[in-house]
Structure formats: structure tokens, C-alpha cells
Design an enzyme around this catalytic site. Structure first.
Site: not given
Length: 83
Positions: A20-22
Site C-alpha cells: 500500500k501507499c507509499p
């Protein structure tokens, strides 16, 4: 013989599915440091924010987003490292 496939092909495929981001951008940035200028890398990710983050990363760092493709399970991006 004429070339039938105009899409770039990368010698390196980097599987970032499940992150998942980042993390996809951070791991891509770190991996890009190991590539020669002009090299292609293909990133595969399931992170829905990658469609915003990866193009932004390329723009900020001076790389070329050669291809962006939606897949049934996520996205695939081909990036050419800046020269």
C-alpha cells in the site's frame, strides 16, 4: 520484418503487489538507483493509488512513464530511467 508490437518491453519486472501507499513508490525509487540510465523497469502493483503516485514519481524524478496499463488485479507501469 516490421515491428508489430510498439509497446516497450522491460528487462526488469518488479512485483509490488499487496503493498500500500507509499511503499510502491519508495521501493520503485530505491530499485531505480540500481538501474543504468535509459533502462526500462516494469512495476506491477495492486495499490489503487499507484495510478496517481507512479506518474507523479516519474514526473518529479525525471523518469519517463512509457506505459500504464490497468489489469484485472491492479496496474502495470513501465518506466524508463532518466538518462
Amino acid at each position: 520484418m516490421p515491428e508489430t508490437d510498439s509497446l516497450p518491453t522491460a528487462g526488469v519486472i518488479y512485483d509490488l503487489k499487496g503493498l500500500k501507499c507509499p511503499l510502491p513508490v519508495l521501493k520503485t525509487r530505491k530499485r531505480m538507483l540500481t538501474l543504468a540510465p535509459g533502462a526500462l523497469i516494469t512495476i506491477e502493483t495492486t495499490d489503487p493509488l499507484a495510478v496517481i503516485d507512479i506518474p507523479h514519481f516519474c514526473n518529479e524524478d525525471g523518469h519517463t512513464l512509457a506505459q500504464s496499463e490497468a489489469l484485472a488485479t491492479g496496474h502495470r507501469f513501465t518506466i524508463r530511467k532518466k538518462a
